[in-house]
Design an enzyme around this catalytic site. Structure first.
Site, PDB file in Angstrom:
ATOM      1  N   ASP A 261       0.854  -1.196   0.000  1.00  0.00           N
ATOM      2  CA  ASP A 261       0.000   0.000   0.000  1.00  0.00           C
ATOM      3  C   ASP A 261       0.893   1.252   0.000  1.00  0.00           C
ATOM      4  O   ASP A 261       1.822   1.351   0.813  1.00  0.00           O
ATOM      5  CB  ASP A 261      -0.852  -0.059   1.292  1.00  0.00           C
ATOM      6  CG  ASP A 261      -1.995   0.934   1.297  1.00  0.00           C
ATOM      7  OD1 ASP A 261      -2.421   1.372   0.223  1.00  0.00           O
ATOM      8  OD2 ASP A 261      -2.476   1.244   2.412  1.00  0.00           O
ATOM      9  N   HIS A 262       0.630   2.170  -0.888  1.00  0.00           N
ATOM     10  CA  HIS A 262       1.360   3.446  -0.954  1.00  0.00           C
ATOM     11  C   HIS A 262       2.885   3.294  -1.029  1.00  0.00           C
ATOM     12  O   HIS A 262       3.613   3.912  -0.246  1.00  0.00           O
ATOM     13  CB  HIS A 262       1.007   4.349   0.243  1.00  0.00           C
ATOM     14  CG  HIS A 262      -0.407   4.812   0.223  1.00  0.00           C
ATOM     15  ND1 HIS A 262      -0.846   5.820  -0.595  1.00  0.00           N
ATOM     16  CD2 HIS A 262      -1.500   4.378   0.886  1.00  0.00           C
ATOM     17  CE1 HIS A 262      -2.152   5.994  -0.418  1.00  0.00           C
ATOM     18  NE2 HIS A 262      -2.578   5.123   0.468  1.00  0.00           N
TER      19      HIS A 262
ATOM     20  N   ASP B   9       2.922   5.034  -5.423  1.00  0.00           N
ATOM     21  CA  ASP B   9       2.149   6.265  -5.199  1.00  0.00           C
ATOM     22  C   ASP B   9       2.991   7.478  -5.587  1.00  0.00           C
ATOM     23  O   ASP B   9       3.689   8.060  -4.766  1.00  0.00           O
ATOM     24  CB  ASP B   9       1.713   6.340  -3.730  1.00  0.00           C
ATOM     25  CG  ASP B   9       0.830   7.548  -3.467  1.00  0.00           C
ATOM     26  OD1 ASP B   9       0.636   8.356  -4.391  1.00  0.00           O
ATOM     27  OD2 ASP B   9       0.330   7.673  -2.334  1.00  0.00           O
TER      28      ASP B   9
ATOM     29  N   GLU C 255      -1.430   6.067  -9.062  1.00  0.00           N
ATOM     30  CA  GLU C 255      -2.409   7.038  -8.548  1.00  0.00           C
ATOM     31  C   GLU C 255      -2.284   8.378  -9.261  1.00  0.00           C
ATOM     32  O   GLU C 255      -1.184   8.883  -9.477  1.00  0.00           O
ATOM     33  CB  GLU C 255      -2.249   7.237  -7.036  1.00  0.00           C
ATOM     34  CG  GLU C 255      -3.207   8.292  -6.486  1.00  0.00           C
ATOM     35  CD  GLU C 255      -3.436   8.245  -4.971  1.00  0.00           C
ATOM     36  OE1 GLU C 255      -3.277   7.172  -4.369  1.00  0.00           O
ATOM     37  OE2 GLU C 255      -3.784   9.294  -4.418  1.00  0.00           O
TER      38      GLU C 255
ATOM     39  N   GLY D 269      -8.944   5.629   1.145  1.00  0.00           N
ATOM     40  CA  GLY D 269      -9.639   6.454   2.138  1.00  0.00           C
ATOM     41  C   GLY D 269     -11.124   6.185   2.228  1.00  0.00           C
ATOM     42  O   GLY D 269     -11.913   7.119   2.333  1.00  0.00           O
TER      43      GLY D 269
ATOM     44  N   ILE E  87      -9.727  -0.059   3.041  1.00  0.00           N
ATOM     45  CA  ILE E  87     -10.299   0.193   4.371  1.00  0.00           C
ATOM     46  C   ILE E  87      -9.280  -0.163   5.448  1.00  0.00           C
ATOM     47  O   ILE E  87      -8.826  -1.303   5.534  1.00  0.00           O
ATOM     48  CB  ILE E  87     -11.595  -0.626   4.551  1.00  0.00           C
ATOM     49  CG1 ILE E  87     -12.657  -0.107   3.566  1.00  0.00           C
ATOM     50  CG2 ILE E  87     -12.104  -0.522   5.992  1.00  0.00           C
ATOM     51  CD1 ILE E  87     -13.803  -1.041   3.322  1.00  0.00           C
ATOM     52  N   ASP E  88      -8.919   0.814   6.225  1.00  0.00           N
ATOM     53  CA  ASP E  88      -7.996   0.623   7.341  1.00  0.00           C
ATOM     54  C   ASP E  88      -8.594   1.211   8.622  1.00  0.00           C
ATOM     55  O   ASP E  88      -8.751   0.525   9.639  1.00  0.00           O
ATOM     56  CB  ASP E  88      -6.656   1.291   7.010  1.00  0.00           C
ATOM     57  CG  ASP E  88      -5.579   0.982   8.033  1.00  0.00           C
ATOM     58  OD1 ASP E  88      -5.887   0.359   9.062  1.00  0.00           O
ATOM     59  OD2 ASP E  88      -4.416   1.374   7.818  1.00  0.00           O
ATOM     60  N   SER E  89      -8.984   2.478   8.557  1.00  0.00           N
ATOM     61  CA  SER E  89      -9.420   3.178   9.777  1.00  0.00           C
ATOM     62  C   SER E  89     -10.598   2.493  10.473  1.00  0.00           C
ATOM     63  O   SER E  89     -10.640   2.452  11.708  1.00  0.00           O
ATOM     64  CB  SER E  89      -9.796   4.622   9.445  1.00  0.00           C
ATOM     65  OG  SER E  89      -8.671   5.310   8.959  1.00  0.00           O
TER      66      SER E  89
HETATM   67  P1  13P Z   1      -9.058   4.720   5.472  1.00  0.00           P
HETATM   68  O1  13P Z   1      -8.214   5.568   6.333  1.00  0.00           O
HETATM   69  O2  13P Z   1     -10.301   5.454   5.036  1.00  0.00           O
HETATM   70  O3  13P Z   1      -9.411   3.422   6.084  1.00  0.00           O
HETATM   71  O4  13P Z   1      -8.253   4.428   4.109  1.00  0.00           O
HETATM   72  C1  13P Z   1      -7.271   3.421   4.053  1.00  0.00           C
HETATM   73  C2  13P Z   1      -6.463   3.456   2.796  1.00  0.00           C
HETATM   74  O5  13P Z   1      -6.734   4.156   1.848  1.00  0.00           O
HETATM   75  C3  13P Z   1      -5.269   2.599   2.756  1.00  0.00           C
HETATM   76  O6  13P Z   1      -4.519   2.810   1.601  1.00  0.00           O
HETATM   77  O1  G3H Z   2      -3.411   4.661   3.499  1.00  0.00           O
HETATM   78  C1  G3H Z   2      -2.834   4.440   4.567  1.00  0.00           C
HETATM   79  C2  G3H Z   2      -3.087   3.210   5.321  1.00  0.00           C
HETATM   80  O2  G3H Z   2      -4.212   3.354   6.127  1.00  0.00           O
HETATM   81  C3  G3H Z   2      -1.880   2.797   6.093  1.00  0.00           C
HETATM   82  O3  G3H Z   2      -1.623   3.602   7.181  1.00  0.00           O
HETATM   83  O4  G3H Z   2       0.801   4.169   7.123  1.00  0.00           O
HETATM   84  O5  G3H Z   2      -0.493   4.190   9.250  1.00  0.00           O
HETATM   85  O6  G3H Z   2       0.050   2.030   8.174  1.00  0.00           O
HETATM   86  P1  G3H Z   2      -0.209   3.493   7.975  1.00  0.00           P
HETATM   87 ZN    ZN Z   3      -4.542   4.832   0.910  1.00  0.00          ZN
END
Ligand code: 13P
Ligand code: G3H
Ligand code: ZN
Length: 330
Positions: free
Chosen positions: A93-94, A115, A145, A233, A276-278
């Site tokens: 991710d990123h 990214d 992206e 996000g 989805i992370d948060s």
């Molecule tokens: P959230 O913070 O909305 O969960 O997004 C996570 C995300 O985009 C991870 O790349």
């Molecule tokens: O897009 C970001 C992800 O939610 C990952 O977050 O860098 O805190 O692990 P992090």
């Molecule tokens: Zn992200």
């Protein structure tokens, strides 16, 4: 060199083709530890959903990349043990630069995100192209992206957002060769996606965020018919979880996310990966805070991590079934 194929993982190619054709989105859930991985796999096996296990640079720093990769390998066997083989992607991710993408490709990841969205357009193209050329040699798929999301989440920081410009997408995709494209249409990272002044309030005083820019998404779909689009996000920031956190010593203020109906609408379009992370962080924190408040004499981590894991599994199952539409698609 460890190929993801040796680990039993898959890349995103078939998964995305099915998701675009079928009008659903694949869940991309971030994980940093064993409990999160268990909850993701249990939820996705029980709902028969394909899944993307997503690892950020922050996750690698926190948990160690080798351990996370082996957890993903274990996840494939774990799903099998639970009784249903779902397709599992291990995704970076990123990815911030070529080096981290290469390291992940060389070490069992089946998909990477480069990214380059913070760079000027031509630099983003050159960097993304370089990653694609390397990744495709090993059948690893690449997410690029265009456009910048607002918000702050540990290592993913942007003060200002810029929506994706539909005029750029054909040029970007054809020059880079990416397999999917993350776009910016109003989502952002973290649990405070909008400032209160950007929102309205309903009768109960709950913040109602501005709608996503579906007009931009439609323009992009017209330019790139059938091409896999990614939404970052995309947590909904469930207010019941925020309330549990705040009722048990937490202090989350003005936390607001993307309404589920809007994500459902996006999932039916060319959006085929939803990050989805948060929401997972909120569910775990709410369960742990509640457990701690109710059991001040307990000190075995298994006691408070069990309800946290169960809560996580419950929200992931609900997302697969009711929001992304990925349930039953594995
Ligand atoms: P959230 O913070 O909305 O969960 O997004 C996570 C995300 O985009 C991870 O790349
Ligand atoms: O897009 C970001 C992800 O939610 C990952 O977050 O860098 O805190 O692990 P992090
Ligand atoms: Zn992200």
């Amino acid at each position: 060199m460890t190929s993801y194929k040796e680990l039993g993982l898959v890349n995103t190619k078939d998964m995305f083709a099915k998701a675009v054709a079928g009008g659903f989105a694949i869940p991309a859930y971030n994980f940093n530890n064993m409990e999160q991985m268990q909850a993701i796999i249990q939820a996705c096996v029980e709902t028969k959903s394909p899944v993307i296990l997503q690892v950020s640079a922050g996750a690698r720093k926190y948990a160690n990349g080798t351990l996370l990769r082996n957890m993903a390998k274990g996840a494939v066997e774990y799903a099998h043990e639970l009784g249903y083989d779902i397709p599992i992607v291990l995704h970076l991710d990123h990815g911030a630069d070529f080096e981290i993408c290469k390291e992940c490709i060389d070490n069992g990841f089946s998909s990477v995100m480069i990214d380059g969205s913070h760079f000027p357009y031509e630099e983003n193209i050159a960097l993304t192209r370089k990653v694609v050329e390397y990744a495709h040699k090993y059948d690893v798929t690449v997410e690029g992206e265009l456009g910048v999301l607002a918000g702050i989440e540990d290592d993913v920081v942007a003060a200002h957002s810029t929506y994706t410009q539909p005029e750029e997408v054909i040029d970007f995709v054809s020059k880079t060769g990416v397999d999917s494209l993350a776009i910016s249409i109003g989502t952002s990272h973290g649990a405070n996606k909008f400032k209160p002044e950007q929102c309205t309030r309903n009768a109960e005083g709950i913040l109602i965020p501005p709608p996503l820019r579906f007009d931009i998404l439609e323009e992009i779909e017209k330019k790139l018919p059938g091409f896999p689009i990614v939404l970052h996000g995309s947590s909904s920031v469930p207010q019941d979880q925020v309330a549990i956190i705040n009722a048990n010593g937490g202090a989350l203020k003005d936390a607001v996310g993307i309404p589920e109906e809007q994500l459902r609408k996006a999932a039916k379009s060319a959006v085929c990966k939803i990050n989805i992370d948060s929401d997972g962080r909120l569910a775990m924190t709410a369960a742990i805070r509640k457990y701690m408040a109710e059991h001040p004499d307990h000190f075995d981590p298994r006691q408070y991590l069990s309800p946290a894991r169960d809560s996580l599994k419950t929200i992931y199952m609900a997302k697969n079934k009711n929001v992304l539409g990925s349930a039953g698609q594995a």
